[in-house]
Write a protein that holds these residues in place. Structure first.
Motif, PDB file in Angstrom:
ATOM      1  N   PHE A  71       0.847  -1.166   0.259  1.00  0.00           N
ATOM      2  CA  PHE A  71       0.111   0.196   0.084  1.00  0.00           C
ATOM      3  C   PHE A  71       0.855   1.254  -0.022  1.00  0.00           C
ATOM      4  N   ASN A 105       1.996  -0.028   6.211  1.00  0.00           N
ATOM      5  CA  ASN A 105       0.966  -0.543   7.142  1.00  0.00           C
ATOM      6  C   ASN A 105       1.276  -1.576   7.711  1.00  0.00           C
ATOM      7  N   PHE A 132       1.704  -4.849  10.693  1.00  0.00           N
ATOM      8  CA  PHE A 132       0.708  -4.891  11.739  1.00  0.00           C
ATOM      9  C   PHE A 132       1.546  -4.473  12.994  1.00  0.00           C
ATOM     10  N   PRO A 133       0.785  -3.917  14.075  1.00  0.00           N
ATOM     11  CA  PRO A 133       1.241  -3.676  15.259  1.00  0.00           C
ATOM     12  C   PRO A 133       1.483  -5.004  16.164  1.00  0.00           C
ATOM     13  N   LYS A 134       2.537  -5.515  15.512  1.00  0.00           N
ATOM     14  CA  LYS A 134       3.100  -6.624  16.116  1.00  0.00           C
ATOM     15  C   LYS A 134       4.650  -6.553  15.921  1.00  0.00           C
ATOM     16  N   SER A 135       5.185  -7.920  16.311  1.00  0.00           N
ATOM     17  CA  SER A 135       6.662  -8.135  16.041  1.00  0.00           C
ATOM     18  C   SER A 135       7.067  -7.929  14.345  1.00  0.00           C
ATOM     19  N   TRP A 140       2.328 -14.164  10.073  1.00  0.00           N
ATOM     20  CA  TRP A 140       0.769 -14.103  10.359  1.00  0.00           C
ATOM     21  C   TRP A 140      -0.003 -14.522   8.935  1.00  0.00           C
ATOM     22  N   GLY A 141       0.550 -13.734   8.043  1.00  0.00           N
ATOM     23  CA  GLY A 141       0.030 -14.135   6.571  1.00  0.00           C
ATOM     24  C   GLY A 141       0.054 -15.571   6.072  1.00  0.00           C
ATOM     25  N   GLN A 182      11.964  -9.785  17.126  1.00  0.00           N
ATOM     26  CA  GLN A 182      11.114  -9.999  17.974  1.00  0.00           C
ATOM     27  C   GLN A 182      10.517  -8.347  18.499  1.00  0.00           C
ATOM     28  N   SER A 189       9.303  -4.211  17.696  1.00  0.00           N
ATOM     29  CA  SER A 189       8.066  -4.082  17.236  1.00  0.00           C
ATOM     30  C   SER A 189       8.317  -3.623  15.541  1.00  0.00           C
ATOM     31  N   TYR A 249       6.828  -1.355  14.417  1.00  0.00           N
ATOM     32  CA  TYR A 249       6.805   0.233  14.363  1.00  0.00           C
ATOM     33  C   TYR A 249       8.069   0.891  14.493  1.00  0.00           C
ATOM     34  N   ARG A 281       6.230  -9.131   3.841  1.00  0.00           N
ATOM     35  CA  ARG A 281       5.168  -9.769   4.187  1.00  0.00           C
ATOM     36  C   ARG A 281       4.461 -10.324   2.985  1.00  0.00           C
TER      37      ARG A 281
END
Lengths: 256, 411
Positions: A93, A97, A99-102, A109-110, A142, A144, A146, A160
């Motif tokens: 995008f 963006n 994910f608010p994760k590690s 995740w995907g 591990q 963030s 962000y 990702r």
């Protein structure tokens, strides 16, 4: 049957209610090439891009007519599940963006939700390497996502997308929120990625389209405010000998 | 220099600027006074409550303590008290007390209370507020000496540890809020257990799944309006639906509970649940709305289904906001009185609620009931109960805030 094209549209039109945003787009995208979509603001570039992996399904009132063929299969056909489409056609995008994760979890995740059965650590490393991010983040997987810089976040988003092994990667102005150095890294990365993936990129930046793409689709709005592809050709030709006067005006900076 | 300049220049500009600053100062002053008024009101509220919970009390014994023991009252031990009670109560009364709770298991304070209540029969003559007690101490002493020559005068806190653990009593000196606190906790617990999952679910559906059309628009408007419906209306609903129609369920007769009707803590909890439901839905919707769309798109972009995007990304990010809503709901449920009166909270009950099918009372009911009594000592324990209610409210809220902060861990 081996298909010559990665993805192919026939008279693809995108409507919001009664308003037609993009009209009669018929393009044939070459596999393992970078195709740029350029055009003035509001001509429907992003709308068209989002139609390619059925991201527009979430926009209320949006419907699509015409055909969009991936390996001979109409992606807007009745039996097609949009989730499957998005798994095959990944998307990066405009604004990074993550994910608010590690960092690790951003990639895992995907893969996990799509039922990945291999070794996750390897997939994460491989995806980060492909996105030219591994060396920068290997010691803080591990932490963030962000905490990364904007450019790193965008490469994480690319990693990702690669992790779910799509056939096509769509990029919606992936560098517009980044500084010139990060932009350059993304462009270099695209050149690397096109060895394995077909890339379609929307960009506002004419130099970027000229530098980085193999093919260019020029979009323009008509009198009914409906966008359409007015010229589609090799990038070289679009920027040197465009056949449409409007394209020439646009790429030479006389308009738009 | 522009020939046609419509702006004030130099001196004119500075003068106008001075005027702008004056206006700003006036407004700032107004905002400050608004804040001060709020602070003063809150301070007055707290003062008023605390004022009633402490103060002088004049009391007398109907029987002389010397009839029962030669030890000074403050030095009586547990064993001594048991002996005194055993010797002086009728054997039937003693056995009844023993059955309620064995004497050996009662604390010295509990036994002393029994001693005062049953044997010497403490009799409160008059009470004074804290301010009055402190300011007019001499006057009160003189007044007591004159009006009640045999009475003792003592400055006491009505709010004692004993007050918290003692059930209801018909005498203010021996009454406590134990039953009411437990009833309130049961009530709030049932209300939240019922409304939090349902409210969150409804919010998720409205926000993430429901199409935006006239029908969902009507539903939305109605939810917003329901949040403002007077609580007594929910009481009527609770009475009709939970107490009457669903009696087999709410009284527990469906589950083999026999000695009960529909006026249980379960009925009241469910009524409170319905009452706070709109509050929870609206807050959860706001929290879900606040989750950036880019996050949903990121999830869809890697091939997530709607459910996966909601469950793994939208919900965890909305959770702190949803919990904020539940804090508001909790406070509302803890303080509501009207629906409880309609649903049928007991005004006099001294047995702890044993489960969802118990009769119950709640703190606001207890406070209301005490404030309507004529004797001033009841007003003092009502003030103490208000302090308990406020502390309970703050404790529950603090717990919810801590929970929220735990979930709020940002990446």
């Amino acid at each position: 049957m081996e298909n010559k094209y990665a993805i192919e549209s026939n008279n693809l039109s995108i409507h919001y209610g009664s308003y037609t945003a993009v009209k009669d787009v018929s393009v044939k995208i070459q596999p393992q090439k970078i195709t740029a979509i350029i055009g003035p603001s509001g001509c429907g570039k992003s709308t068209l891009l989002r139609a390619l992996n059925r991201m527009n399904d979430f926009v209320p009132g949006c419907h699509v007519t015409g055909e969009l063929l991936l390996q001979g299969q109409n992606l807007y056909g009745n039996q097609i599940d949009p989730v499957e489409v998005r798994r095959k056609i990944g998307m990066v995008f405009q604004k990074p963006n993550p994910f608010p994760k590690s960092i690790y979890e951003n990639i895992a995740w995907g893969a996990r939700i799509n039922g990945f059965k291999g070794k996750m650590d390897e997939l994460v490393e491989q995806s980060l390497r492909s996105a030219a991010l591994w060396d920068e983040v290997k010691d803080k997987l591990q932490e963030s996502a962000y905490a990364l810089s904007g450019g790193q976040q965008q490469r994480l988003c690319i990693a990702r997308t690669i992790a779910i092994q799509p056939e096509i990667i769509l990029m919606d102005e992936p560098a517009s929120a980044l500084d010139p150095i990060s932009t350059l890294r993304i462009e270099e990365l695209m050149q690397e990625l096109k060895k394995n993936y077909t890339i379609i990129i929307v960009t506002h930046n004419m130099q970027q389209a000229a530098r980085a793409s193999d093919f260019t689709a020029m979009m323009m709005i008509d009198d009914n405010r409906a966008g359409g592809v007015i010229e589609f050709d090799e990038t070289k030709k679009i920027f040197t000998r465009p056949s449409d006067k409007r394209t020439e005006d646009y790429v030479t900076g006389r308009f738009g | 220099m522009h020939t046609n300049n419509h702006y004030p220049q130099d001196q004119d500009f500075r003068e106008a600027l001075g005027g702008r600053y004056r206006t700003a100062t006036i407004w700032q002053g107004l905002f400050l006074s608004a804040l001060l008024i709020a602070i003063i009101s809150l301070t007055a509220l707290i003062y008023n409550v605390v004022d009633g919970a402490f103060g002088y009390v004049a009391f007398d014994y109907k029987k002389d303590p010397a009839e029962f023991t030669s030890t000074p009252l403050t030095e009586l031990t547990q064993d001594e008290l048991i002996t005194i009670l055993k010797d002086n109560l009728s054997s039937g009364a003693y056995k009844k007390l023993e059955n309620e709770k064995p004497m050996q298991k009662r604390s010295q304070a509990e036994l002393y209370t029994l001693f005062l209540e049953r044997l010497v029969q403490l009799d409160t003559k008059e009470t004074w507020s804290m301010t009055n007690s402190l300011m007019n101490s001499e006057k009160i002493k003189a007044e007591v000496a004159e009006k009640y020559p045999t009475a003792n005068l003592e400055f006491r806190s009505w709010l004692t540890p004993q007050f918290l653990v003692t059930p209801m009593s018909s005498k203010a000196e021996f009454a406590g809020v134990r039953t009411a606190v437990l009833g309130s906790l049961w009530l709030v617990g049932i209300a939240i257990l019922f409304s939090l999952p349902i409210g969150t679910g409804a919010a998720i559906y409205l926000q993430e799944y429901a199409p935006k059309n006239w029908f969902t628009g009507i539903i939305q408007t109605n939810i917003n309006n329901l949040a403002g419906v007077p609580s007594i209306v929910y009481g009527m609903l609770g009475l009709a639906v939970f107490v009457r129609v669903m009696e087999p369920f709410t009284s527990g007769s469906m589950f083999g509970v026999t000695d009960s009707n529909g006026r249980t803590v379960l009925s009241a909890g469910l009524t409170m649940g319905i009452l706070v439901l709109p509050l929870i839905i609206i807050n959860a919707q706001e929290a879900i709305k606040a989750v950036p769309d880019s996050l949903r798109q990121a999830a869809y972009g890697v091939g997530a289904t709607r459910w996966q995007a909601v469950w793994y990304h939208v919900l965890p990010n909305a959770l702190p906001g949803i919990l904020t809503g539940s804090i508001l709901a909790l406070s509302r449920a803890l303080g509501e009185t009207a629906p409880l009166i309609v649903v049928g909270a007991s005004t006099f009950i001294s047995l702890d609620p044993q489960g969802p099918f118990s009769k119950f009372t709640a703190l606001p009911i207890q406070i209301y009931q005490w404030t309507t009594r004529a004797q001033s000592e009841f007003h003092a324990i009502a003030a103490s109960a208000i302090v308990v209610l406020l502390v309970l409210l703050l404790t529950l809220n603090a717990t919810a805030v801590l929970l929220r902060n735990r979930f709020q861990r940002r990446w």
